[in-house]
Design an enzyme around this catalytic site. Structure first.
Site, short mmCIF file in Angstrom:
data_model
loop_
_atom_site.label_atom_id
_atom_site.label_comp_id
_atom_site.label_asym_id
_atom_site.label_seq_id
_atom_site.Cartn_x
_atom_site.Cartn_y
_atom_site.Cartn_z
N LYS A 88 -55.93 97.70 18.17
CA LYS A 88 -57.33 97.73 17.72
C LYS A 88 -57.45 98.69 16.53
O LYS A 88 -56.69 99.65 16.42
CB LYS A 88 -58.17 98.19 18.91
N SER A 163 -66.29 96.25 22.71
CA SER A 163 -65.98 96.36 21.31
C SER A 163 -64.63 95.80 20.93
O SER A 163 -64.39 95.53 19.75
CB SER A 163 -66.06 97.82 20.89
N SER A 187 -65.39 98.08 27.08
CA SER A 187 -64.96 97.47 25.82
C SER A 187 -63.64 96.73 25.87
O SER A 187 -63.26 96.08 24.90
CB SER A 187 -64.89 98.53 24.71
#
Lengths: 490, 121
Positions: A88, A163, A187
């Site tokens: 990420k 997220s 997330s």
């Protein structure tokens, strides 16, 4: 078997990382052939979905060549040898940028890998790209990234969750690789549920946070998004454990070594607020668990109704503190000004997006003189109650189960203008973060519109691998998770 | 309990949010805010703080706000690291000064080159 590339026969698109390793071992294709094809997937579908924002072709192919050379010469191989993975955008890697999907960190290149990434590479895993996410990991729909929105591979008009939306969209649309995300209030699990992937939030402290861009430090954890729980088990076993460079990291032992037999169904996860089809699917999985020999009892978590409010106070307070470092001078993009205060405020105004600014404002407010006791102090008190209740419940059962999200993936733009509508996405996931316990989300079928449904199981501190064993036993019974979305793997 | 007596509290227990409070919070947060953005920020903060009122804001005294629940279990203290010199910041180590400098817009003689400090002589 999948299509040919050069002389090699590639694994089937839905193959797990473990299956890919077995495939490489047979010599049916080389690691270079595998990685080259995966890079092509990232550059086509990955980019179309908005999920892959950086593709690290040169370094990945170089690492693949080294892996092939190791294999050819009979040298020892890592336990993730040749497996592609992405990180990420808020996880530091020495190649590519680590901008946390924010204009504030535009172009930032970390000088070294995060501990999690370094440990994975040391076992032969190959970093192939960086995945999109909400800005500074703040969001539940991946609509706040300065790289643009991410599309759900099962319906491209819908959000992938957030997220870690990029990681989930990649994990949900194609196999072979695993993807690192971070989970502060859901997330990893919520986007995994939205995209039909498996997502694991480890016990807080199990995986080093060194190299993770901080959001809410008492809540943040790095974890894997994978095709199945077996892959998550392997990836976690490589990343986990004490890191001298993160004083909060620890090596954990499970509370017991036996399998999880007694499951608590959280009754608050089956209220009218949860979409009927998700409730129905939860009941069906309970029946499945009973058939497998598990005892399922209903458990009440009364503090669940306060968890989201508690989370909003603590997460924003910690965010406002962590993000204070981005002042335009020491860190972050600088907007020139003749006045120091103006330089700070203009740099921060320009660098941060709307959602991040809103959370900084709220966090600053709840920490400000006159309000800190009523808000932050109260929230800490409630957090203790939530944790106590969770641990008491886990004294009576091995694991607690409930849905991940109260609703199915929603349409892009549908909730973006209403912060409360977005924060509602987290109501079932934040509890695990507040209590610091591990939680795994696995895909458990689809609703009538063909959208994935995910359920989650939580356990005591340190019971991460027992949870993943439970998830594996469920996935062995029902392999609907293996299917890829139409067109997703093109 | 909300202790700022200039803000009497609403039915939900939260203080009234107005443009001045938003401006003050933005100053504390070192965030420039346009006047045109204030009405929406007021609305959003009101909504979020109403949600947060579920915690029972105003029902606890200051003295008990930070008290841990009895029996709160704490995670064991991590072991101490070995008392040996760190080498990470030596040349070739993961925090080699040269590697760190490669990320800087300007790097000379082993130091970051930064713009002049604002407001100084």
């Amino acid at each position: 078997m999948g299509e040919s590339a050069g002389s090699g026969v590639l694994p089937a698109p839905e193959s797990t990382s473990l299956e890919v390793m077995a495939h490489l071992k047979t010599g049916k294709c080389t690691t270079v052939e595998l990685i080259r094809h995966y890079l092509k997937y990232l550059d086509t579908t990955g980019r179309d979905l908005g999920a892959a924002v950086e593709i690290l072709s040169d370094s990945a192919l170089a690492a693949a060549q080294e892996s092939d050379a190791r294999r050819a010469s009979g040298k020892p191989l890592g336990c993730l040898e040749g497996v592609p993975f992405t990180a990420k955008m808020n996880i530091a890697t020495r190649e590519g940028t680590t901008d946390a999907a924010s204009g504030m960190l535009r172009g930032f290149v970390a000088s070294e890998d995060s501990t999690a990434v370094a440990r994975l590479r040391a076992e032969g895993a190959i970093l192939v790209g960086k995945s999109n996410c909400d800005e500074f990991a703040m969001g539940a729909s991946n609509e706040s990234s300065h790289h643009g929105v991410v599309h759900n591979p099962w319906d491209r008009d819908r959000v992938p969750g957030g997220s870690s939306g990029g990681a989930a969209a990649l994990a949900g649309s194609f196999g072979w690789a695993f993807h690192l995300g971070s989970d502060t209030g859901g997330s990893i699990r919520q986007p995994a549920a939205f995209c039909g992937a498996t997502g694991m939030k480890p016990t807080w402290g199990r995986v080093s946070r060194r190299g993770l861009v901080a959001f809410g430090s008492s809540l943040d954890q790095i974890g894997p998004l994978t095709r199945d729980a077996r892959d998550a088990q392997l990836v976690l076993s490589v990343m986990e454990g004490r890191d001298p460079l993160d004083a909060t990291s620890q090596s954990f032992n499970p509370s017991e070594t036996s399998s999880m037999k007694r499951i608590g169904l959280v009754s608050e996860g089956l209220t009218e607020a949860i979409a009927p089809e998700i409730r129905q699917r939860t009941v069906e999985v309970v029946e499945q668990l009973k058939k497998m020999g598990h005892e399922v009892v209903e458990v009440s978590l009364g503090t669940l109704s306060k968890a989201n409010a508690c989370y909003q106070v603590i997460a924003t307070a910690e965010a406002s503190s962590n993000l204070a470092r981005f002042d335009g001078i020491h860190t972050g993009q600088r907007v020139e000004s003749e006045d120091l205060e103006e330089l700070y405020s203009k740099s921060r105004r320009q660098g941060f997006g709307a959602e991040v600014r809103r959370r900084i404002m709220l966090g600053t407010f709840v920490l400000s003189s006159g309000y800190i006791d009523a808000y932050y102090g109260k929230a800490q008190q409630v957090r203790s109650e939530i944790r106590q209740e969770m641990l008491s419940a886990l004294d009576t059962v091995d694991s607690l189960m409930m849905p991940v999200s109260p609703f199915a993936p929603f349409r892009i733009g549908e909730r973006v203008s209403d912060p409360l509508a977005l924060y509602a996405c987290d109501i079932l996931t934040v509890t695990a973060n507040l209590a610091g316990v591990p939680a795994v989300a696995i895909p458990c079928g689809f609703d009538s519109e063909g959208l994935p449904i995910g359920l989650q199981w939580m356990g005591k501190h340190g019971d991460d691998h027992r949870l993943l064993d439970l998830a594996t036993s469920l996935q062995d019974q029902d392999d609907s998770w293996r299917g890829l979305p139409p067109g997703g793997s093109q | 309990m909300v202790t700022d007596e200039s803000h009497p509290g609403t039915d939900s227990g939260r203080p009234p949010i107005d443009a001045e409070l938003v401006r003050k919070t933005a100053r504390l947060a070192r965030l420039e805010i346009d006047e045109s953005e204030i009405p929406q920020m007021v609305e959003h903060m009101e909504k979020i703080l109403d949600l947060v009122a579920d915690l029972g804001i105003g029902s606890g005294s200051q003295s008990d706000s930070f008290t841990e629940t009895e029996g709160e279990s704490t995670l064991p203290v991590s072991e101490w690291r070995e008392d040996v010199p760190a080498t990470e910041d030596q040349p070739g180590g993961p925090r080699d000064p040269k590697a760190l400098g490669s990320n800087a817009p300007d790097w000379r003689d082993g130091a970051f080159v930064t713009p002049r400090v604002v407001g100084g002589d």
